[in-house]
Design an enzyme around this catalytic site. Structure first.
Site, PDB file in Angstrom:
ATOM      1  CD  GLU A 270       4.158   7.643  -7.770  1.00 31.86           C
ATOM      2  OE1 GLU A 270       3.961   6.639  -6.682  1.00 31.86           O
ATOM      3  OE2 GLU A 270       4.796   8.765  -7.781  1.00 31.86           O
ATOM      4  N   PRO A 271       5.546   2.438 -10.059  1.00 28.37           N
ATOM      5  CG  PRO A 271       6.429   0.319 -12.762  1.00 28.37           C
ATOM      6  CD  PRO A 271       5.690   2.629 -12.410  1.00 28.37           C
ATOM      7  N   GLY A 272       7.169  -0.540  -8.870  1.00 27.13           N
ATOM      8  CA  GLY A 272       8.085  -0.690  -7.890  1.00 27.13           C
ATOM      9  C   GLY A 272       8.007  -2.490  -7.881  1.00 27.13           C
ATOM     10  NE  ARG A 273       4.214  -5.312  -3.408  1.00 27.34           N
ATOM     11  CZ  ARG A 273       4.574  -5.260  -2.417  1.00 27.34           C
ATOM     12  NH1 ARG A 273       4.806  -6.357  -2.239  1.00 27.34           N
ATOM     13  NH2 ARG A 273       3.793  -4.767  -1.637  1.00 27.34           N
ATOM     14  NE  ARG A 310       7.120  -7.719   0.982  1.00 28.54           N
ATOM     15  CZ  ARG A 310       6.039  -8.513   0.584  1.00 28.54           C
ATOM     16  NH1 ARG A 310       6.451 -10.011   0.683  1.00 28.54           N
ATOM     17  NH2 ARG A 310       4.536  -8.016   0.371  1.00 28.54           N
ATOM     18  CE1 TYR A 314       3.724  -4.866   5.743  1.00 29.93           C
ATOM     19  CE2 TYR A 314       6.099  -5.617   4.386  1.00 29.93           C
ATOM     20  CZ  TYR A 314       5.105  -4.483   5.039  1.00 29.93           C
ATOM     21  OH  TYR A 314       6.427  -3.591   4.605  1.00 29.93           O
ATOM     22  CB  CYS A 340      17.542 -13.830  19.877  1.00 31.76           C
ATOM     23  SG  CYS A 340      19.028 -13.608  19.928  1.00 31.76           S
TER      24      CYS A 340
HETATM   25  N1  LLP Z   1       4.256   5.447  -5.230  1.00 32.73           N
HETATM   26  C1  LLP Z   1       3.625   5.417  -3.758  1.00 32.73           C
HETATM   27  C2  LLP Z   1       3.243   6.922  -3.595  1.00 32.73           C
HETATM   28  C3  LLP Z   1       4.565   4.965  -2.616  1.00 32.73           C
HETATM   29  O1  LLP Z   1       4.442   4.522  -1.825  1.00 32.73           O
HETATM   30  C4  LLP Z   1       4.888   3.589  -2.883  1.00 32.73           C
HETATM   31  C5  LLP Z   1       4.781   1.909  -2.837  1.00 32.73           C
HETATM   32  C6  LLP Z   1       4.855   3.095  -4.563  1.00 32.73           C
HETATM   33  C7  LLP Z   1       5.252   3.324  -5.549  1.00 32.73           C
HETATM   34  C8  LLP Z   1       5.609   1.655  -5.111  1.00 32.73           C
HETATM   35  O2  LLP Z   1       4.309   0.330  -4.538  1.00 32.73           O
HETATM   36  P1  LLP Z   1       4.654  -1.259  -5.202  1.00 32.73           P
HETATM   37  O3  LLP Z   1       4.272  -0.897  -6.547  1.00 32.73           O
HETATM   38  O4  LLP Z   1       6.215  -1.990  -5.431  1.00 32.73           O
HETATM   39  O5  LLP Z   1       3.437  -1.745  -4.520  1.00 32.73           O
HETATM   40  N2  LLP Z   1       6.860  -2.827   2.022  1.00 32.73           N
HETATM   41  C9  LLP Z   1       6.033  -3.205   1.690  1.00 32.73           C
HETATM   42  C10 LLP Z   1       5.581  -2.764   0.863  1.00 32.73           C
HETATM   43  C11 LLP Z   1       5.442  -1.287   0.862  1.00 32.73           C
HETATM   44  C12 LLP Z   1       4.940   0.242  -0.578  1.00 32.73           C
HETATM   45  C13 LLP Z   1       4.528   1.152  -0.223  1.00 32.73           C
HETATM   46  N3  LLP Z   1       4.417   2.505  -1.113  1.00 32.73           N
HETATM   47  C14 LLP Z   1       5.899  -4.538   1.409  1.00 32.73           C
HETATM   48  O6  LLP Z   1       6.743  -5.034   1.775  1.00 32.73           O
HETATM   49  O7  LLP Z   1       5.152  -5.155   0.866  1.00 32.73           O
END
Ligand code: LLP
Length: 415
Positions: A270-273, A310, A314, A340
């Site tokens: 499940e890659p996002g970033r 971000r 963070y 503000c």
């Molecule tokens: N799967 C699950 C169950 C998750 O909770 C997440 C992210 C992902 C996959 C995707 O993770 P990634 O591959 O993108 O690292 N807002 C924060 C990141 C929060 C991530 C939450 N869960 C930021 O801006 O760094």
């Protein structure tokens, strides 16, 4: 590798120059590179080819319809966390058989609509949720397909807010309890226990934590004599924002695949970033350059923490560069927005070429958790999202207008 590159001091997104884009579109705006999105998706797919995983792009990183559709068209599924994401996923024609749904707080309504849509898996995060899913399935006369999200108690070396796999966090079910669930599967007669899910956090740049979590899950399978169809290893692969040495997709694959050889289940990632992060940037204009009372320089820009939270939330680092490089002395700037709050900044004490009012800055690495975390704070319309596809610039989400700010508001006549 991404397709935002300087050529002779001018920044390009693929083959389109940023100065050309800012001539046409008012700032701030997000800008995505179609080619980079696909490259990153293929990079993971190819690295893990040997085990042919189902890659479910994590929509929370970027749920823009065009971004998600680009990936779905390339074969990706989607990892969702809400009824809203389900709605968007179905809207772009993502096959439900490629949708996985995690979240510690799925509501009954959300569970119902996901079940009616016949998604691939509910990644269940607690026993009460499992009981709820079981009862909804009974009422709908369906069998719910479930993976148990375990909390492996493995620490990932990342920001505390985005660490999810340690025992004091709200996510997942501890290993012992997960085993009990499988032992007592007949208690949940409207549920098919299809798999296990683990996600230990985000922006993880070392493969070791993944290896640790995977081993714990495999241990659970072996000890408990548990048979599964799907093992969902979550997301979390980190990217380069600054000078971190991020592990490549191939290195992640090389350390994880050997653990999975000879197993009969299918793997989900499940890659996002990793896919979206460096596929997008935020483009903003310098409104004023101000010297504070201590002599500190502030570059005040037209994007704020409502557009990209971000750094404020963070203390995240995002590289920032003027879209046209000039040879000047460098200066240290706090790059701040118009909101503000003192926490409204994109960078602090950043050494940059001398900035002048009216010039444009590119904030790199903003394709993940950028727009998707944007808000209307200070009654600021959210920015446009643009995508470069080949030679063309497409508006994939219009900038909000003032009228969008009051949509749904009502003034009772008693006021
Ligand atoms: N799967 C699950 C169950 C998750 O909770 C997440 C992210 C992902 C996959 C995707 O993770 P990634 O591959 O993108 O690292 N807002 C924060 C990141 C929060 C991530 C939450 N869960 C930021 O801006 O760094």
């Amino acid at each position: 590798m991404h397709h935002f590159k300087f050529r002779d001091g001018t920044l390009y997104c693929e083959d389109v120059s940023l100065p050309d884009i800012v001539k046409e579109f008012p700032t701030p705006f997000y800008l995505y590179s179609h080619r980079t999105l696909l490259d990153h998706f293929y990079r993971i797919r190819d690295a893990f080819q040997e085990i042919d995983p189902l890659i479910c792009f994590s929509m929370k990183a970027n749920s823009n319809l065009s971004v998600c559709k680009t990936l779905v068209n390339a074969g990706s599924g989607l990892d969702i966390v809400s009824g809203g994401e389900l709605y968007k996923a179905l809207k772009i024609g993502c096959p439900p058989s490629k949708i996985v749904y995690a979240s510690v707080g799925k509501t009954e309504e959300e569970i119902k609509s996901a079940m009616r849509s016949e998604i691939l898996l509910f990644n269940v995060e607690s026993v009460p949720e499992l009981i709820m899913i079981d009862s909804v399935a009974k009422r709908l006369r369906k069998k719910a397909k479930v993976a148990v999200r375990v909390n492996p108690d493995v620490k990932a070396d990342t920001h505390d807010y985005i660490t999810t796999g340690t025992k004091e966090k709200k996510f997942g079910i501890d290993l012992k309890q997960a085993e009990d669930i499988f032992d007592n599967a007949n208690k949940y007669s409207n549920v098919e226990l299809k798999g296990l899910h683990v996600h230990i956090g985000s922006q993880i740049t070392e493969a070791q934590a993944f290896v640790g979590a995977t081993k714990k899950v495999l241990d659970l399978l072996d000890k408990g004599n548990i048979e599964i169809e799907w093992l969902d290893l979550g997301g979390g692969f980190g990217i380069v924002y600054n000078e971190e040495k991020a592990t490549t997709a191939q290195e992640f694959a090389d350390s994880i695949i050997p653990l999975l050889k000879g197993r009969s289940f299918k793997v989900i990632l499940e890659p996002g970033r990793f896919i979206a992060g460096n596929s997008g940037m935020l483009v903003t204009k310098v409104l004023y350059v101000k010297t504070g009372t201590t002599g500190k320089k502030f570059a005040i820009v037209d994007a704020g923490m409502n557009d990209l939270i971000r750094p404020s939330l963070y203390s995240a680092y995002h590289d920032i560069k003027p879209i046209v490089a000039r040879r000047t002395e460098t200066e240290k700037y706090d790059v701040v927005g118009p909101i503000c709050e003192s926490g409204d900044y994109l960078a602090l004490g950043r050494e940059m070429q001398e900035l002048i009012a009216g010039e444009y800055l590119a904030v790199f690495g903003a394709g993940a958790y950028g727009f998707s975390m944007a808000s209307n704070y200070n009654s600021r319309p959210r920015p446009a999202e643009l995508m470069v596809i080949g030679e063309e610039i497409k508006v994939v989400r219009e900038a909000e207008k003032y009228r969008d700010l009051i949509r749904g508001e009502k003034i009772p006549k008693e006021i």
